[in-house]
Design an enzyme around this catalytic site. Structure first.
Site, PDB file in Angstrom:
ATOM      1  N   HIS A  33      29.271  22.243 -22.302  1.00 25.99           N
ATOM      2  CA  HIS A  33      28.965  22.886 -21.025  1.00 25.99           C
ATOM      3  C   HIS A  33      29.604  22.111 -19.883  1.00 25.99           C
ATOM      4  O   HIS A  33      30.154  21.010 -20.073  1.00 25.99           O
ATOM      5  CB  HIS A  33      27.454  23.012 -20.819  1.00 25.99           C
ATOM      6  CG  HIS A  33      26.718  21.703 -20.852  1.00 25.99           C
ATOM      7  ND1 HIS A  33      26.519  20.931 -19.741  1.00 25.99           N
ATOM      8  CD2 HIS A  33      26.137  21.036 -21.874  1.00 25.99           C
ATOM      9  CE1 HIS A  33      25.856  19.838 -20.065  1.00 25.99           C
ATOM     10  NE2 HIS A  33      25.608  19.874 -21.352  1.00 25.99           N
ATOM     11  N   SER A 272      20.613  24.645 -16.585  1.00 25.80           N
ATOM     12  CA  SER A 272      20.227  24.618 -17.988  1.00 25.80           C
ATOM     13  C   SER A 272      21.459  24.647 -18.873  1.00 25.80           C
ATOM     14  O   SER A 272      22.399  25.401 -18.631  1.00 25.80           O
ATOM     15  CB  SER A 272      19.336  25.818 -18.321  1.00 25.80           C
ATOM     16  OG  SER A 272      19.132  25.918 -19.722  1.00 25.80           O
ATOM     17  N   LYS A 273      21.448  23.840 -19.943  1.00 21.88           N
ATOM     18  CA  LYS A 273      22.551  23.838 -20.897  1.00 21.88           C
ATOM     19  C   LYS A 273      22.645  25.168 -21.633  1.00 21.88           C
ATOM     20  O   LYS A 273      23.667  25.480 -22.223  1.00 21.88           O
ATOM     21  CB  LYS A 273      22.359  22.708 -21.914  1.00 21.88           C
ATOM     22  CG  LYS A 273      22.420  21.308 -21.317  1.00 21.88           C
ATOM     23  CD  LYS A 273      22.222  20.268 -22.393  1.00 21.88           C
ATOM     24  CE  LYS A 273      22.233  18.857 -21.822  1.00 21.88           C
ATOM     25  NZ  LYS A 273      22.011  17.839 -22.872  1.00 21.88           N
ATOM     26  N   ARG A 274      21.571  25.937 -21.600  1.00 24.61           N
ATOM     27  CA  ARG A 274      21.534  27.191 -22.354  1.00 24.61           C
ATOM     28  C   ARG A 274      22.104  28.368 -21.576  1.00 24.61           C
ATOM     29  O   ARG A 274      22.115  29.485 -22.058  1.00 24.61           O
ATOM     30  CB  ARG A 274      20.108  27.477 -22.809  1.00 24.61           C
ATOM     31  CG  ARG A 274      19.611  26.456 -23.831  1.00 24.61           C
ATOM     32  CD  ARG A 274      18.135  26.642 -24.161  1.00 24.61           C
ATOM     33  NE  ARG A 274      17.706  25.702 -25.184  1.00 24.61           N
ATOM     34  CZ  ARG A 274      17.353  24.450 -24.959  1.00 24.61           C
ATOM     35  NH1 ARG A 274      17.402  23.991 -23.721  1.00 24.61           N
ATOM     36  NH2 ARG A 274      16.984  23.655 -25.933  1.00 24.61           N
ATOM     37  N   GLN A 275      22.536  28.119 -20.351  1.00 24.54           N
ATOM     38  CA  GLN A 275      23.180  29.182 -19.583  1.00 24.54           C
ATOM     39  C   GLN A 275      24.574  29.432 -20.148  1.00 24.54           C
ATOM     40  O   GLN A 275      25.426  28.552 -20.140  1.00 24.54           O
ATOM     41  CB  GLN A 275      23.289  28.775 -18.108  1.00 24.54           C
ATOM     42  CG  GLN A 275      21.951  28.661 -17.390  1.00 24.54           C
ATOM     43  CD  GLN A 275      22.117  28.104 -15.989  1.00 24.54           C
ATOM     44  OE1 GLN A 275      21.412  27.214 -15.559  1.00 24.54           O
ATOM     45  NE2 GLN A 275      23.088  28.628 -15.244  1.00 24.54           N
TER      46      GLN A 275
END
Length: 506
Positions: A33, A272-275
Site C-alpha cells: 500500500h 486503513s491498509k484495507r482500502q
C-alpha cells in the site's frame, strides 16, 4: 553459513566501508500500500543520496507471523517495487552477500541470540498459558490499568525451569525490561523517551512455535545485514526502546533511527491498509505512471523544499534523490490527497507527449487500448492519435480515459437519436452545409442561420448536433468536437442519424 562466519563477514564489511545500508522489510500478508511504499521510497532516497558512494537498498521479507502469510505476496511486493523504479540492491529474488533475505530462513540466528540473552540474564522463559494471560488482560481492563506482564515466570528457579522443559511445557521467551524510561535520539523527531516497562512490561521475543516476534527478528537481521539506518513509520517509534535494549543485551551497536510522520486520509481520518484505492498495484492496473506514484508519495512525506511540492512539475528519480534532505521531513501527520496523484499523472503524460523519445510509445499504448474496445486502430494514423492526445491532455489524467465512456465517441459513433429535439429538415440543412467543407471559424455562425431559417432555437440545434456527434448532452465545446472528429466523420454521423431518425419516426 554459521553464526560465527556471518559475524566475521559482517564485521569485516563494516570495518572496510562506510556505505549506508537501509532496508525495507514488509510482511507478505497482502498488497503493497501507499504507506509501505512511502517507507520503501524514503529508505531508497536516503541511501542513494549519500555520497561519495551511494548506499545500498535492501528488501527483506518479514514472514515470522506464519498465520497471516499470503502465497505469492512476497514476489508481488518485489515486482511492484521494481515497477516503481525502486529496484533493490539485495533481495530474496536478486540475492546478495547478506542473505537469505526471508526471515523464516534465518531461524537459527534468532535462536542463537535468544540463547545468548538467556545465559546473560537479559531474557527469561515464560510458561504462562494463553488462558492465564487472557485473564490478566481482562483484569487490567477492569481495573483500568496498563496491560503488562506481571513477571510471574521471572521468579522460577532453574530446577523449576528444567522440570517444565523436560515435560515439554510450551513456553515463550521474554526480554527483561528495565523499570524506568529509556531515551533515544530520532533523526526526525529529536530526543525522545518512553517508559516501555510501564506501558507493556516484558515483551515476548520468541513465540512458543519457535518463531521470533518482530522485535527480535528485525534487530537480529539489521545487525547481521549491517543496516546503518532504519527509516520506518512513526507507529514503530514507541517500540524503539525495546529494540535498543535488545542491541544492548546482545552487545551490538545499533543503527540510527528515523521515523516518518503518520499518513492520514484527506479528511484527517486514519488511513486503513484495507482500502483498495491505496494499493500501489491498483494504480499500476489503472494506468498510472510509476513516476507519478513516486512523486505523489513525496507529497505526504516531506524531504523537499515547498516550491518543489507542486503537481505541475514531476521530478525524475535522479532529481528526487539529489534534492532529498532528511532534515526537511516534518513531524505532523500528512494528509494524502489522491487528486494530486491524478494531477501528477497528467503532468507526466504531457511531458511524454512533448518528447520525441516517448511520443511513439504513447501511440502504441493508445493503439493497444483501442484494440481492447474493439476499435480497428489499424486504419487510424499515428498523427491523428497524437492530435487526439494533445487535444485531450487537459481533459484526462490517464491515457485509458480516451477509450472510456466520455471519449469513446472519438473512435466510433454512439448514435443517440431518441433525445434529438429538431426535425429531419434541420439536420438535412446541417448535413448539406457540412458537405460544403466549411471553414471551422464560420461553422457557428452558419448553424445560427440554419436555426433561424427553420424557426428553432439555436441551443436546440447545438444540443441535437452534440448528441449526434458524441452521443452525449455534455462534453467538449461543439467546435472542438467537430475539429477533433473532422468534417468527413461529422458528415457520416449526420447522415447515419438522419436515416436512423427517419426509421424511428415512421
Amino acid at each position: 553459513m554459521t553464526l560465527s562466519g556471518l559475524w566475521c563477514r559482517s564485521m569485516s564489511t563494516a570495518s572496510s566501508s562506510n556505505v549506508v545500508r537501509v532496508r525495507f522489510a514488509p510482511s507478505p500478508t497482502g498488497h503493497l500500500h501507499l504507506g509501505g511504499f512511502r517507507t520503501a521510497l524514503y529508505n531508497y532516497l536516503w541511501a542513494k543520496s549519500q555520497g561519495p558512494e551511494p548506499g545500498r537498498f535492501v528488501l527483506r521479507i518479514e514472514d515470522t507471523d506464519q498465520s497471516r502469510l499470503v502465497p505469492g505476496a512476497a514476489e508481488k511486493i518485489e515486482h511492484i517495487l521494481e515497477w516503481t523504479g525502486l529496484v533493490p540492491d539485495e533481495s530474496p529474488l536478486k540475492g546478495g552477500d547478506f542473505g537469505p533475505y526471508v526471515q523464516s530462513q534465518r531461524l537459527h540466528l534468532y535462536s542463537r541470540a535468544v540463547e545468548q540473552m538467556l545465559a546473560s540474564g537479559h531474557a527469561y522463559r515464560c510458561f504462562c498459558t494463553e488462558r492465564r494471560l487472557e485473564l490478566m488482560k481482562k483484569e487490567c481492563v477492569r481495573l483500568r490499568v496498563s496491560h503488562k506482564y506481571d513477571r510471574r515466570c521471572l521468579e522460577l528457579s532453574q530446577s523449576e525451569i528444567q522440570e517444565k522443559l523436560s515435560q515439554g511445557v510450551p513456553h515463550t521467551v521474554r526480554l527483561k525490561i528495565r523499570p524506568f524510561p529509556e531515551s533515544f535520539s530520532d533523526l526526525i523527531y529529536g530526543d525522545l523517551s518512553f517508559n516501555v516497562f510501564e506501558l507493556e512490561g516484558d515483551p515476548i521475543i520468541l513465540k512458543s512455535d519457535g518463531f521470533p516476534t518482530y522485535h527480535l527478528a528485525n534487530v537480529v537481521d539489521d545487525h547481521w545485514m549491517n543496516i546503518t539506518h532504519v527509516l520506518r513509520g512513526v507507529e514503530w517509534q514507541i517500540s524503539t526502546p525495546k529494540h535498543l535494549l535488545l542491541y544492548e543485551a546482545l552487545g551490538w551497536i545499533p543503527p540510527k533511527f528515523a521515523h516518518l510522520p503518520l499518513i492520514v486520509n484527506s479528511d484527517g481520518t486514519k488511513m486503513s491498509k484495507r482500502q483498495n484505492d491505496i494499493q500501489v498495484e491498483h494504480y499500476k492496473d489503472q494506468g498510472f505512471y510509476p513516476e507519478a506514484v513516486m512523486n505523489f508519495a513525496t507529497l505526504f512525506g516531506g524531504g523537499y523544499e515547498d516550491k518543489e511540492h507542486t503537481t505541475d512539475i514531476a521530478l525524475r528519480k535522479t532529481e528526487l534523490v539529489s534534492k532529498f534532505r532528511l532534515e526537511r521531513i516534518g513531524t505532523k501527520p500528512s494528509r494524502m490527497e489522491l487528486q494530486r496523484l491524478a494531477d501528477f499523472n497528467r503532468t507526466i503524460l504531457k511531458e511524454k507527449l512533448s518528447q520525441d523519445s516517448s511520443r511513439l510509445s504513447l501511440v502504441q499504448d493508445l493503439r493497444l487500448l483501442l484494440r481492447d474496445v474493439a476499435v480497428n486502430e489499424g486504419e487510424i494514423s499515428d498523427d491523428y492519435l497524437l492530435r487526439v492526445m494533445e487535444w485531450a491532455t487537459d481533459r484526462i489524467f490517464l491515457l485509458k480515459e480516451l477509450v472510456g465512456d466520455d471519449f469513446i465517441y472519438i473512435w466510433k459513433p454512439t448514435l443517440n437519436v431518441d433525445s434529438i429535439e429538431v426535425e429531419r429538415a434541420v439536420l438535412e440543412d446541417t448535413l448539406a452545409y457540412f458537405k460544403q467543407d466549411p471553414e471551422p471559424d464560420k461553422i457557428a455562425q452558419a448553424l445560427k442561420k440554419i436555426a433561424k431559417k427553420q424557426g428553432i432555437k439555436f441551443p436546440a440545434l447545438m444540443k441535437s448536433l452534440r448528441l449526434i456527434l458524441s452521443g452525449s448532452k455534455e462534453g467538449a465545446p461543439i467546435k472542438e468536437t467537430i475539429d477533433i472528429l473532422g468534417i468527413p466523420e461529422c458528415i457520416q454521423r449526420l447522415d447515419l442519424s438522419i436515416k436512423k431518425l427517419e426509421r424511428s419516426r415512421r
